[in-house]
Write an enzyme that holds these catalytic residues in place. Structure first.
Site, PDB file in Angstrom:
ATOM      1  N   CYS A 209       0.822  -1.208   0.000  1.00 10.79           N
ATOM      2  CA  CYS A 209       0.000   0.000   0.000  1.00 10.79           C
ATOM      3  C   CYS A 209       0.862   1.268   0.000  1.00 10.79           C
ATOM      4  CB  CYS A 209      -0.965  -0.052   1.186  1.00 10.79           C
ATOM      5  SG  CYS A 209      -2.275   1.188   1.175  1.00 10.79           S
ATOM      6  N   HIS A 210       0.861   2.047   1.079  1.00  9.21           N
ATOM      7  CA  HIS A 210       1.679   3.258   1.188  1.00  9.21           C
ATOM      8  C   HIS A 210       3.064   2.979   1.781  1.00  9.21           C
ATOM      9  CE1 HIS A 210      -2.231   5.185   0.609  1.00  9.21           C
ATOM     10  NE2 HIS A 210      -1.596   6.319   0.377  1.00  9.21           N
TER      11      HIS A 210
END
Length: 186
Positions: free
Chosen positions: A110-111
């Protein structure tokens, strides 16, 4: 594939995406690994579950208590808050970089590829990430792909919670294979 006698660190702090910590943790434990939740401080860290605060998770060890030599891999959960807080913490970045430099597995979802950017690991690698940080990943010198899981010589990345089964399976596979002795920094 079994991960008996393998130790895996999940590095996180407040604001980790709930599923992105819990799903890999549970799948790695089910495969036989010892999994430690590592954070900046002792106690508990609170997750983020889609649109609001989630459940707390017990911290097993603080960064001050561990060394990269203790682990076969590090897993970096995403969410927007967690990697943003960790990428300004020198001890967190040093731990990730030490795992990488010891040619062990580094997995980010994800991030969390923000942490691979901050440590310089992203440069020259094939990677994926959450779509909103695609430009960040490319600006760091990585070749971004829109795939559920991308592996570049022991560096594993995935896009979002929908990719967690593939992400977790790839971590198990890569840890089973061992160190990536051919890997070099870009």
């Amino acid at each position: 594939m079994k991960l008996d006698n393998k130790k895996i660190a999940i590095l996180a702090t407040h604001g980790f995406e709930q599923a992105e910590l819990e799903v890999p943790r549970d799948k790695l434990k089910a495969a036989g690994a010892t999994v430690d939740i590592i954070s900046l401080e002792a106690g508990e860290i609170k997750g983020w579950d889609k649109k609001d605060w989630g459940r707390p998770v017990k911290v097993d060890k603080t960064l001050a208590q561990v060394s990269a030599a203790d682990y076969d891999a590090v897993v970096l959960p995403g969410g927007q808050i967690n990697p943003d807080l960790l990428r300004v913490e020198p001890k967190a970045l040093a731990f990730i970089k030490d795992i990488f430099n010891q040619k062990k597995i580094v997995a980010a979802v994800c991030h969390a590829p923000w942490l691979l950017i901050e440590t310089g690991i992203a440069k020259g690698r094939k990677m994926t990430s959450y779509k909103s940080i695609k430009t960040d990943v490319m600006n760091a010198g990585a070749k971004w792909e829109d795939s559920e899981v991308v592996v570049d010589n022991g560096v594993i990345t995935s896009r979002n919670p929908g990719d967690l089964n593939a992400f977790s399976a790839k971590i198990i596979e890569e840890v089973s294979e061992g160190r990536h002795t051919q890997r070099s920094a870009a």
